[in-house]
Write an enzyme that holds these catalytic residues in place. Sequence first.
Site, PDB file in Angstrom:
ATOM      1  N   CYS A  11       0.836  -1.199   0.000  1.00 31.19           N
ATOM      2  CA  CYS A  11       0.000   0.000   0.000  1.00 31.19           C
ATOM      3  C   CYS A  11       0.873   1.252   0.000  1.00 31.19           C
ATOM      4  O   CYS A  11       2.102   1.171  -0.031  1.00 31.19           O
ATOM      5  CB  CYS A  11      -0.938   0.017   1.209  1.00 31.19           C
ATOM      6  SG  CYS A  11      -0.091   0.288   2.774  1.00 31.19           S
ATOM      7  N   CYS A  14       3.655   1.576   2.609  1.00 32.64           N
ATOM      8  CA  CYS A  14       4.895   0.865   2.257  1.00 32.64           C
ATOM      9  C   CYS A  14       5.746   1.731   1.338  1.00 32.64           C
ATOM     10  O   CYS A  14       6.963   1.860   1.503  1.00 32.64           O
ATOM     11  CB  CYS A  14       4.575  -0.446   1.556  1.00 32.64           C
ATOM     12  SG  CYS A  14       3.563  -1.593   2.498  1.00 32.64           S
ATOM     13  N   ASP A 442       9.314  27.793 -31.981  1.00 27.31           N
ATOM     14  CA  ASP A 442      10.364  28.077 -32.954  1.00 27.31           C
ATOM     15  C   ASP A 442       9.725  28.063 -34.344  1.00 27.31           C
ATOM     16  O   ASP A 442       8.782  27.324 -34.588  1.00 27.31           O
ATOM     17  CB  ASP A 442      11.446  27.004 -32.850  1.00 27.31           C
ATOM     18  CG  ASP A 442      12.506  27.160 -33.921  1.00 27.31           C
ATOM     19  OD1 ASP A 442      13.058  28.265 -34.043  1.00 27.31           O
ATOM     20  OD2 ASP A 442      12.763  26.178 -34.641  1.00 27.31           O
ATOM     21  N   ASP A 640      13.014  22.216 -32.457  1.00 26.24           N
ATOM     22  CA  ASP A 640      13.543  20.996 -33.068  1.00 26.24           C
ATOM     23  C   ASP A 640      15.034  21.040 -33.324  1.00 26.24           C
ATOM     24  O   ASP A 640      15.629  20.033 -33.662  1.00 26.24           O
ATOM     25  CB  ASP A 640      12.832  20.722 -34.390  1.00 26.24           C
ATOM     26  CG  ASP A 640      13.239  21.717 -35.471  1.00 26.24           C
ATOM     27  OD1 ASP A 640      13.457  22.892 -35.121  1.00 26.24           O
ATOM     28  OD2 ASP A 640      13.342  21.316 -36.635  1.00 26.24           O
ATOM     29  N   ASP A 644      17.846  25.195 -30.263  1.00 18.95           N
ATOM     30  CA  ASP A 644      16.682  25.301 -29.388  1.00 18.95           C
ATOM     31  C   ASP A 644      16.918  24.631 -28.030  1.00 18.95           C
ATOM     32  O   ASP A 644      16.125  24.818 -27.103  1.00 18.95           O
ATOM     33  CB  ASP A 644      15.460  24.634 -30.042  1.00 18.95           C
ATOM     34  CG  ASP A 644      15.029  25.352 -31.308  1.00 18.95           C
ATOM     35  OD1 ASP A 644      15.156  26.584 -31.347  1.00 18.95           O
ATOM     36  OD2 ASP A 644      14.576  24.682 -32.256  1.00 18.95           O
TER      37      ASP A 644
END
Length: 846
Positions: A11, A14, A442, A640, A644
């Site tokens: 649970c 724990c 971008d 990309d 960047d």
Amino acid sequence: MEQYNVTGMSCAACQTRVEKAVSKVPGVTSCAVSLLTNSMGVEGTASPAEIIAAVENAGYGASKKGEKGSTSQSASTAEYEEMLKDKETPVMRRRLVSSVFLLIPLMYFSMGHMMWGWPLPKFFEGNHIAMGLVQLLLTVAVMVINQKFFISGFKSLWHKAPNMDTLVALGSTASFVYSVYALFAMTGAQVQGDMDAVMSYMHEFYFESAAMILTLITVGKMLESISKGKTTDALKSLMKLAPKTAVLLRDGKEVEVGIDQVKKGDHFIVRPGENIPVDGVVLEGTSAVNESALTGESIPVDKEAGDRLSAATLNQSGFLTCEATRVGEDTTLSQIIQMVSDAAATKAPIAKVADKVSGIFVPAVICIALATIVIWLFAGESVGFALARGISVLVISCPCALGLATPVAIMVGNGMGAKHGTMFKTAVSLEKTGKTQIVALDKTGTITSGEPQVTDLVPADGVSEEELLKGAFALEQKSEHPLARAILALAEEKGLAREEVSDFSALPGNGLVAKRNGKELCGGNRALITKKAVLSKQMEEQAAKLSEEGKTPLFFREDGKMLGMIAVADVIKEDSPRAVKELQNMGIRVVMLTGDNERTARAIGAQAGVDEVIAGVLPDGKEAVISRLKEKGKVAMVGDGINDAPALTSADIGIAIGAGTDIAIDAADVVLMKSRLSDVPAAIRLSRATLRNIHENLFWAFIYNIIGIPLAAGVWIPLFGWKLNPMFGAAAMSLSSFCVVTNALRLNLFRMHDASKDKRIKNEIPKEDLNMTTEQGMVKTMTIEGMMCGHCEARVKKTLEAIEGVASAEVSHEKGTAVVTLTAPVSDDVLKTAVEAQDYTVKGIQ
């Protein structure tokens, strides 16, 4: 992050116990334990031996997962499959069947006969002690079958970290011990001949409660394990895609080997209908490859020599010979599996609330149960009545629901994203993406395709479009310039035949010249053409208009005769305007970042429909812009390129277009495998739905305990007479976690690309606050005509940086710009004169 398997957890208590124990190990900087996958992610310098020892000292088991960086893909995948394999449900099912088999006669004796008068064999008539002994034996058998509750529960109590099993074990043990006491008391009453007392003690038996509690909790655990298994279906389906073998070419022969034997540089073949075994590049052959397993895109992608392939994608038609470029854990598939697994092993910030509660929940419940018993005894109730109330408190309380509320929703949400090509690297990124207020995009490769395309064909009077394109095709076929490639692509698309030219030469900064059929063929910028021919007023106006739209006009003539003009531009992606509109409809401000000049940037920004355009941004300036935007609200950066990466890292959420560079992908928090801008609002939409689901789960987990515990304790008995039997409390507890997991599974029905139900989140950022123009006088963007190659760039750059007061100049012949950073005031005339002295034309300075 190092990953470990953890055993023995039952649970949220724990989970919290393990996290606290490992976090105390010197050198550990962070630790996140997942109850859902029984895994743990640890960051820091502590050794695996120290971490495993800490887990074991806390009363649980741990083992390190396979060493990261192994070249064995099959071993890595097999380990993940083993981790997610549903080992719990079969065990629970066997325990449940055995328990029910014994529980039926127990319930017949205890309730069927005593409450409803069902018949018993003659031997038991009036023999109440025998009936009690039968109930005791049946209960002991059920307790032995479900001994795990007692072992785990009392072991955790011994380590001063009680968990859910502790509550179940205490409740069942209390019922059993009190029933045994009643049985012995009954024997004393029997010896004394007090039959009224004997009958009274018969009603004090709670054997059926002790057994029923264990059986009902087992039912709930089994339902929970089945549901938990479904939350990892997306990850399991990815693992099933992993090929087990590959056909290599060795000494001219085909050899089938295990996938773990494939090495980088090996040549392999793939026949139609087979999966690509590892990431590679096509050497020979053409085919259509179905990449839906990784990107979610159902339309096959045509592949030919030089194209890249990803492991687990399906070769549908042709025979391919390929070279392995990435194997083992370096393949795209393995990285996706790793990302999804890492997300499951991390924690969302919202989970901290439940973790804090879980850490004190079980001890608090035990104290409430003891207090309940004592209060009812002081109130004058019998020991049996008081004990029943205390046991009800123990068995109705459910820390599991709290512990599962967040991770099950995170796992399902992350699986949904993976299924549609959207990868969230961590649980934190999945939660924070939906809180985005500003999206910075971008331009090149994100809003636009990143590849120049022909946008307009403007033939001169008396010339057809085909004649114009044929002339341009003949001239540009020997050029490597990006603008030339755009013209070649259109000509090949239209099926035009190549025409040979002679005396080909490139005129740096101007264009190209060659001879076709003895006639001089010339193409390039306006400066070159006007030396050879006169442009009509109409063509001059059209060229100016195209330039205002951010397009580059190229002029062509043959022997003094104008053929016409072809406009080339980096066009926006088809889905970009729709994606921007969806973001705006969700209450998000959209900003476009670009190093382009203001004119081109404004043209692209207008087509995309963004709220704000920030032009003339140097590669290292994007990070500064993001930092300033973060002062206004939560920022997601979408990019990309290599340039960047700093901005992606600086933003609250970095989103990388999947077709971009590995550096950008590594720097990002979210990766869009399809390289579509429309996946940005989809990712935000999914994040919001997941966060909403987590809130629902936490609400029901908290409200269940808030309502259930007082009811079990008997708070409402004096007012309404409401009394809860311990067995019903156990049933409620067993169903609570199941309900939370089932609610999370509803996310599988969520349509992340459906914008029809988007809700506009109120954005407190005034639009004028997004004006992020560069500092006046410190950065100037020059629009320059005549640059045609890298040599032109270097020439202009050297000239500008030689001027006093110029710190740097970023020059692009493709964009026709020079972005000049100044350390002191420099007039526009000085900049213009310097550049034009090198035979280039300055069209404007901003």
